[in-house]
Motif scaffolding. Sequence first.
Motif, PDB file in Angstrom:
ATOM      1  N   ARG A 153       1.028  -1.253   0.010  1.00 45.23           N
ATOM      2  CA  ARG A 153       0.208  -0.001   0.078  1.00 45.23           C
ATOM      3  C   ARG A 153       0.831   1.060  -0.054  1.00 45.23           C
ATOM      4  NH1 ARG A 153      -3.407  -3.506   3.151  1.00 45.23           N
ATOM      5  NH2 ARG A 153      -2.322  -2.870   5.166  1.00 45.23           N
ATOM      6  N   ILE A 154       2.164   1.134   0.577  1.00 46.58           N
ATOM      7  CA  ILE A 154       2.751   2.261   0.432  1.00 46.58           C
ATOM      8  C   ILE A 154       3.278   2.794  -0.771  1.00 46.58           C
ATOM      9  CG2 ILE A 154       5.355   3.139   1.272  1.00 46.58           C
ATOM     10  CD1 ILE A 154       4.862   1.394   3.602  1.00 46.58           C
ATOM     11  N   LEU A 155       3.439   1.825  -1.812  1.00 49.88           N
ATOM     12  CA  LEU A 155       3.576   2.131  -3.292  1.00 49.88           C
ATOM     13  C   LEU A 155       2.621   3.007  -3.796  1.00 49.88           C
ATOM     14  CD1 LEU A 155       4.004  -1.538  -4.532  1.00 49.88           C
ATOM     15  CD2 LEU A 155       5.891   0.115  -4.215  1.00 49.88           C
ATOM     16  N   PHE A 156       1.481   3.355  -3.368  1.00 55.21           N
ATOM     17  CA  PHE A 156       0.434   4.263  -3.541  1.00 55.21           C
ATOM     18  C   PHE A 156       0.979   5.858  -3.456  1.00 55.21           C
ATOM     19  CE2 PHE A 156      -2.682   0.615  -2.793  1.00 55.21           C
ATOM     20  CZ  PHE A 156      -2.477   0.398  -4.267  1.00 55.21           C
ATOM     21  N   GLU A 157       1.837   5.975  -2.479  1.00 54.71           N
ATOM     22  CA  GLU A 157       2.220   7.119  -1.948  1.00 54.71           C
ATOM     23  C   GLU A 157       3.327   7.772  -2.928  1.00 54.71           C
ATOM     24  OE1 GLU A 157       3.152   7.345   2.173  1.00 54.71           O
ATOM     25  OE2 GLU A 157       1.824   5.469   2.503  1.00 54.71           O
ATOM     26  N   TYR A 158       3.987   7.063  -3.896  1.00 54.74           N
ATOM     27  CA  TYR A 158       4.925   7.609  -4.717  1.00 54.74           C
ATOM     28  C   TYR A 158       4.721   7.323  -6.062  1.00 54.74           C
ATOM     29  CZ  TYR A 158       7.389   7.388  -0.330  1.00 54.74           C
ATOM     30  OH  TYR A 158       7.789   7.541   0.969  1.00 54.74           O
ATOM     31  N   THR A 159       5.483   8.093  -7.007  1.00 55.25           N
ATOM     32  CA  THR A 159       5.308   8.039  -8.543  1.00 55.25           C
ATOM     33  C   THR A 159       6.899   7.784  -9.114  1.00 55.25           C
ATOM     34  OG1 THR A 159       5.707  10.496  -8.644  1.00 55.25           O
ATOM     35  CG2 THR A 159       3.466   9.497  -8.591  1.00 55.25           C
ATOM     36  N   ASP A 160       7.940   8.030  -8.462  1.00 54.15           N
ATOM     37  CA  ASP A 160       9.431   7.877  -8.973  1.00 54.15           C
ATOM     38  C   ASP A 160       9.847   6.407  -8.213  1.00 54.15           C
ATOM     39  OD1 ASP A 160      11.865   7.722  -9.427  1.00 54.15           O
ATOM     40  OD2 ASP A 160      12.369   9.933  -9.199  1.00 54.15           O
ATOM     41  N   PHE A 161       9.957   5.566  -9.283  1.00 51.20           N
ATOM     42  CA  PHE A 161      10.275   4.176  -8.821  1.00 51.20           C
ATOM     43  C   PHE A 161      11.726   3.909  -9.319  1.00 51.20           C
ATOM     44  CE2 PHE A 161       5.521   3.997  -8.450  1.00 51.20           C
ATOM     45  CZ  PHE A 161       5.464   3.618  -7.174  1.00 51.20           C
ATOM     46  N   SER A 162      12.616   4.687  -9.330  1.00 51.25           N
ATOM     47  CA  SER A 162      13.900   4.658  -9.874  1.00 51.25           C
ATOM     48  C   SER A 162      14.547   3.487  -9.141  1.00 51.25           C
ATOM     49  CB  SER A 162      14.745   5.876  -9.747  1.00 51.25           C
ATOM     50  OG  SER A 162      14.331   6.788 -10.332  1.00 51.25           O
ATOM     51  N   CYS A 163      14.210   3.175  -7.736  1.00 53.71           N
ATOM     52  CA  CYS A 163      14.821   2.108  -7.165  1.00 53.71           C
ATOM     53  C   CYS A 163      14.212   0.965  -7.372  1.00 53.71           C
ATOM     54  CB  CYS A 163      14.384   2.248  -5.743  1.00 53.71           C
ATOM     55  SG  CYS A 163      12.687   1.969  -5.352  1.00 53.71           S
ATOM     56  N   PHE A 164      13.332   0.935  -8.472  1.00 52.62           N
ATOM     57  CA  PHE A 164      12.873  -0.648  -8.877  1.00 52.62           C
ATOM     58  C   PHE A 164      13.403  -0.887 -10.274  1.00 52.62           C
ATOM     59  CE2 PHE A 164       9.608   0.095  -5.417  1.00 52.62           C
ATOM     60  CZ  PHE A 164      10.379  -0.907  -4.545  1.00 52.62           C
ATOM     61  N   SER A 165      13.946  -0.091 -10.931  1.00 49.24           N
ATOM     62  CA  SER A 165      14.276  -0.048 -12.289  1.00 49.24           C
ATOM     63  C   SER A 165      15.736  -0.712 -12.773  1.00 49.24           C
ATOM     64  CB  SER A 165      14.219   1.492 -13.211  1.00 49.24           C
ATOM     65  OG  SER A 165      14.501   1.535 -14.473  1.00 49.24           O
ATOM     66  N   LYS A 166      15.697  -1.224 -13.539  1.00 47.57           N
ATOM     67  CA  LYS A 166      16.908  -1.864 -14.178  1.00 47.57           C
ATOM     68  C   LYS A 166      17.853  -0.411 -14.661  1.00 47.57           C
ATOM     69  CE  LYS A 166      18.852  -5.455 -17.329  1.00 47.57           C
ATOM     70  NZ  LYS A 166      18.452  -6.461 -18.090  1.00 47.57           N
ATOM     71  N   SER A 167      19.212  -0.670 -14.201  1.00 42.45           N
ATOM     72  CA  SER A 167      20.020   0.374 -14.623  1.00 42.45           C
ATOM     73  C   SER A 167      20.352   0.802 -15.976  1.00 42.45           C
ATOM     74  CB  SER A 167      21.421   0.079 -13.896  1.00 42.45           C
ATOM     75  OG  SER A 167      21.153  -0.030 -12.385  1.00 42.45           O
ATOM     76  N   HIS A 168      20.444   1.876 -16.298  1.00 37.74           N
ATOM     77  CA  HIS A 168      20.912   2.248 -17.687  1.00 37.74           C
ATOM     78  C   HIS A 168      19.980   1.930 -18.782  1.00 37.74           C
ATOM     79  CE1 HIS A 168      24.717   2.754 -15.854  1.00 37.74           C
ATOM     80  NE2 HIS A 168      24.778   1.484 -15.702  1.00 37.74           N
ATOM     81  N   THR A 169      18.621   2.224 -18.565  1.00 38.15           N
ATOM     82  CA  THR A 169      17.631   2.191 -19.464  1.00 38.15           C
ATOM     83  C   THR A 169      17.546   3.454 -20.234  1.00 38.15           C
ATOM     84  OG1 THR A 169      15.910   2.650 -17.571  1.00 38.15           O
ATOM     85  CG2 THR A 169      16.662   0.146 -18.277  1.00 38.15           C
TER      86      THR A 169
END
Length: 255
Positions: A153-169
């Motif tokens: 449910r904490i995911l709903f509080e955010y929009t920037d999900f860089s921490c879950f993204s594969k690097s160098h995309t």
Amino acid sequence: MGDYNRYFLELSYNGTSFHGWQIQPNAVTVQELLDKALSTLLRQKTETVGCGRTDAGVHATQFFAHFDVQRDYDKPQAGVVEPAFLNSLNALLPFEIAVRRAFKVGQEAHARFDASLRSYQYHIHFVKDPFRHGFSWHMRDQLNVARMNEAARILFEYTDFSCFSKSHTQVFTNNCKIFRAEWEETSRGLVFHISADRFLRNMVRAIVGTLTMVGKGTISPRDLHSIITSKNRSNAGTSVPACGLYLTEVRYPYV
């Protein structure tokens, strides 16, 4: 406007044998086989554009792609949408890929850019099952589902999900709007449901890896706040196996 007709295909595939959707050198992909089958059937070079890209081993129960047909093709209006077309196309594809329907759209319609929502499921089972091997992640650890849902449910509080993204995309933004994120207990194990307007590469598998850390008690639900705000991929959980991930829905304003 060019002299062509544009069509959407709705398909599904078992991703076990493929190196993802997108064409790659020296690797078999879903897009490669679909393009070859269409080119053979339509008797002209045909290239598809998918609604996104799935990684190697990831499945799709619903996937969309578009392609164009030159208007000098013999009976393009009827030949592409009749049942005989689907039967012929499926006959040219391996059993792991099935095209469900084809339909004409406007020339500006785009399978990737016009999608307004995408949904994924991630499947986990806890008892050895030969019929789930390759289609679900077999875990031996017990998980606290209530705590994982609290963290989700904490995911709903955010929009920037860089921490879950594969690097160098190569993307312009790491912002995504999540509409659903919850774990469901079933008779066969667990299913994680997540829907958003867009997803980053490897995002769902990284989120699941992080939430299972919560479920095992390695981190607490509130640790999601610091992980997300750090924007650092190394602070999130590891990427879970591809076999449990399914693209299940792609939504368009006109479909």
